[in-house]
Design an enzyme around this catalytic site. Structure first.
Site, short mmCIF file in Angstrom:
data_model
loop_
_atom_site.label_atom_id
_atom_site.label_comp_id
_atom_site.label_asym_id
_atom_site.label_seq_id
_atom_site.Cartn_x
_atom_site.Cartn_y
_atom_site.Cartn_z
N HIS A 106 101.26 -3.76 95.86
CA HIS A 106 101.78 -2.89 96.92
C HIS A 106 100.67 -2.50 98.10
O HIS A 106 100.44 -1.65 98.68
CB HIS A 106 102.04 -1.43 96.30
CG HIS A 106 103.20 -1.70 95.35
ND1 HIS A 106 104.17 -2.38 95.52
CD2 HIS A 106 103.57 -0.78 94.27
CE1 HIS A 106 104.93 -2.42 94.65
NE2 HIS A 106 104.87 -1.39 93.72
N HIS A 176 110.31 2.53 97.39
CA HIS A 176 109.78 2.61 96.09
C HIS A 176 110.48 3.96 95.50
O HIS A 176 109.73 4.49 94.41
CB HIS A 176 108.34 2.48 95.72
CG HIS A 176 107.72 1.82 94.49
ND1 HIS A 176 108.27 2.42 93.29
CD2 HIS A 176 107.30 0.94 93.92
CE1 HIS A 176 107.79 1.89 92.33
NE2 HIS A 176 107.05 0.87 92.89
N GLU A 312 114.13 -1.94 94.33
CA GLU A 312 113.00 -2.30 95.37
C GLU A 312 113.49 -3.74 96.19
O GLU A 312 113.04 -4.81 95.71
CB GLU A 312 111.47 -2.26 95.02
CG GLU A 312 111.16 -1.17 94.54
CD GLU A 312 109.94 -1.48 93.57
OE1 GLU A 312 108.82 -1.95 94.08
OE2 GLU A 312 109.94 -1.26 92.32
#
Length: 345
Positions: A106, A176, A312
């Site tokens: 991420h 998310h 996602e």
């Protein structure tokens, strides 16, 4: 349709945080912060018209400043994992933060969900903008980012991403949010029923890094082409599920390139809530909250393993290191645009 603002406190650095709430005439509302462009609340009526907040989150800024589970988070510059925490672009090797074992997860530090944004509210939307400077998180290029949340009278939460860089870079932006259609404090989500329009998923090594292979879902616990409860196969004796502790896999969506199409649906019987997922991106990570240990959430809720589920939308993880995967490289001066929609029916 209405939009309101409220004070959400201050960050540890003293920045004042504002919450923006959009509400439609059908009782659905979404709230987001100018800190991290984080989605804090998503209130949806059930089959009897009773509203409930269906996304996991925190009551204060301090919670979001830690947020190790990425509740409601805007993720960038690269969502999901990059193997070895490095990539080569235009002949230059870029080394990233190793924040997931030997890999990058991420984007790195600072997370896009942990910085302040400029906010601009419209009649039914709020737009968050920021420039991510050259080499922030280790990525090249000054990346101008615009993220817009729009709520429609058709009960759609539309997320529009726009970006432009002055150097070739990576751009893989996602959201998310963890959903629990019984309510954010509704407990285990494995009773949720899921359909995914995907014939395959990306195979990974033991540290969940795609190796370039795509596995046909036919005859495996990964097959959601017919709607089924998450609980049906989540504990199956199947190596990809064992490695991830449940579902945490990128699905190769069966869709036309670049077109916004319905790719998933999730429903929960007791509430009667159903959410559809639309995207123009090639992949979607379904994550069943396997690594939530114990999080003190909103309103005194305690979130634990599998109390939220994520959808996602994304370019495939590690795609920059796998030439056969669709590329998330954004060329200098080119416009990046992408849309994801969560619709409640």
């Amino acid at each position: 349709m209405s939009i309101s603002t409220s004070n959400f406190g201050r960050t540890k650095d003293g920045a004042e945080v504002t919450k923006y709430t959009i509400t439609n005439s059908r009782g659905l509302s979404v709230s987001a912060l100018d800190y991290g462009a984080v989605i804090t609340n998503l209130v949806v009526p059930d089959k009897d018209g009773t509203p409930a907040d269906i996304v996991l989150g925190y009551d204060d800024v301090a919670g979001y400043e830690v947020n190790g589970c990425f509740f409601g988070a805007f993720i960038g510059r690269h969502g999901n994992r990059i193997g070895g925490a490095e990539f080569t672009l235009d002949g230059t090797v870029y080394k990233l933060e190793k924040n997931d074992g030997e890999n990058n997860l991420h984007g790195g530090t600072p997370g896009y969900h942990q910085v302040m944004y400029q906010a601009s509210a419209g009649d039914d939307s709020v737009t968050f903008t920021r420039v991510s400077p050259d080499m922030e998180q280790g990525y090249p290029g000054n990346l101008s980012i615009s993220l817009t949340y729009t709520l429609t009278e058709e009960n759609e939460l539309r997320i529009d991403y726009e970006a432009k860089s002055d150097k070739d870079t990576l751009c893989n932006l996602t959201n998310h949010s963890y959903f629990n259609l019984k309510g954010h404090d509704g407990g285990d989500i494995t009773d949720h029923k899921v359909w995914i329009k995907a014939n395959g998923f990306t195979a990974t090594s033991k540290d969940l890094i795609p190796d370039g292979n795509i596995v046909d879902v036919t005859g495996t616990p990964m097959d959601f082409r017919r709607k089924k409860a998450v609980s049906q196969d989540i504990n199956a004796d199947y190596e990809p599920l064992i490695m991830a502790g449940g579902y945490d896999h990128n699905y190769v969506l069966d869709k036309r390139e670049g077109e916004i199409e319905k790719v998933a649906e999730v429903s929960e019987d007791t509430s009667g809530r159903t959410m559809e997922v639309y995207t123009d991106l090639p992949g979607m990570q379904m994550y069943s909250g396997n690594f939530i240990v114990k999080e003190d959430g909103k309103g005194g809720a305690c979130y634990t393993k599998r109390t939220g589920i994520c959808f996602e939308t994304q370019f495939f993880p590690n795609s920059v290191n796998i030439p056969s995967f669709p590329s998330c490289v954004l060329k200098a001066g080119e416009d990046f645009r992408s849309t994801t929609i969560y619709k409640f029916v």
